[in-house]
Design a protein around this motif. Sequence first.
Motif: not given
Length: 342
Positions: A213-222, A225-233, A235-238
Amino acid sequence: MAMTSLTELDDDTVRSMSIGAVFSEFGGKINSIDFHRKDDLLVTASEDDSVRLYDIASAKLLKTTFHKKHGADRICFTHHPSSVICSSTYNLDSTGESLRYLSMYDNRCLRYFKGHKERVVSLCMSPINDSFMSGSLDHSVRIWDLRVNACQGILRLRGRPTVAYDQQGLVFAVAMEGGAIKLFDSRSYDKGPFDTFLVGGDTAEVCDIKFSNDGKSMLLTTTSNNIYVLDAYGGEKRCGFSLEPSPNTKIEATFTPDGQYVVSGSGDGTLHAWNINMRNEVSCWNSHIGIASCLKWAPRRAMFVAASTVLTFWIPDSSKSTVEPRPMDVEGAAPSENVSQQ
């Protein structure tokens, strides 16, 4: 089912989530679900060609419509609480009617959107205007406007495209072959992406993207069945989490509204919650419904929904904060046989 508004979530609240209502009247797998942004409404699209509308505050089924000609695959709300966009399962070759703008109020199709030649696998509505996007197995992303039939723009891509708007509607993300995520300015997407991220080391296709909601993170599901949280600005993997595989079923993961937690299904029929900042697993539950292929947290409620061929509403239960939740034992849960259809 006692609903609570969303205050600040903490580990104990997340850990206490358990099933508050169960709906099992579906005649097949639930393909997709969506919450309305402002009203307490949920919509589902299912393999039995049904579109169902629920009041999540009272845990009631409000309306069911059937769509035997086109089917019901991907679904999302428009800004109006009784209107949805639904993608078709059948007759794409003969009719070309891959997307429909439906009124749930009077079970009417308000508009057909033609263009995609194969199944739509990703669908999202702009949070700020009447634009929406669809990604299809025909290797294209199309941008549409609810008010006109004609497609407003096309992006041709490699692989299976997945699309998402950020919560401000200013940026959209498109995932494509090889784990590449491209970011576009939604007002000038014809100029091409302004940034591209690569999910390092994972070449599996991304089957779902969500922005916090704050636009800072992006959630990817592959698809693996791997899940990644990235910095939305940048692209670094959090952080990243690996779930049990589910070869024939795609899983879904979701942010909590505060962006502090991620909840996901898994190939072994469990659900998991992680604290993003601490990078630790907060809870693991038995889903009681097999592999949850649909999972979303409600926008303004302490509640999430998990679905397979059965739909379940999960809410906090303070009496179970330290024990494994038992299925369907919360007082006030509406048994599916008694859910009235109006």
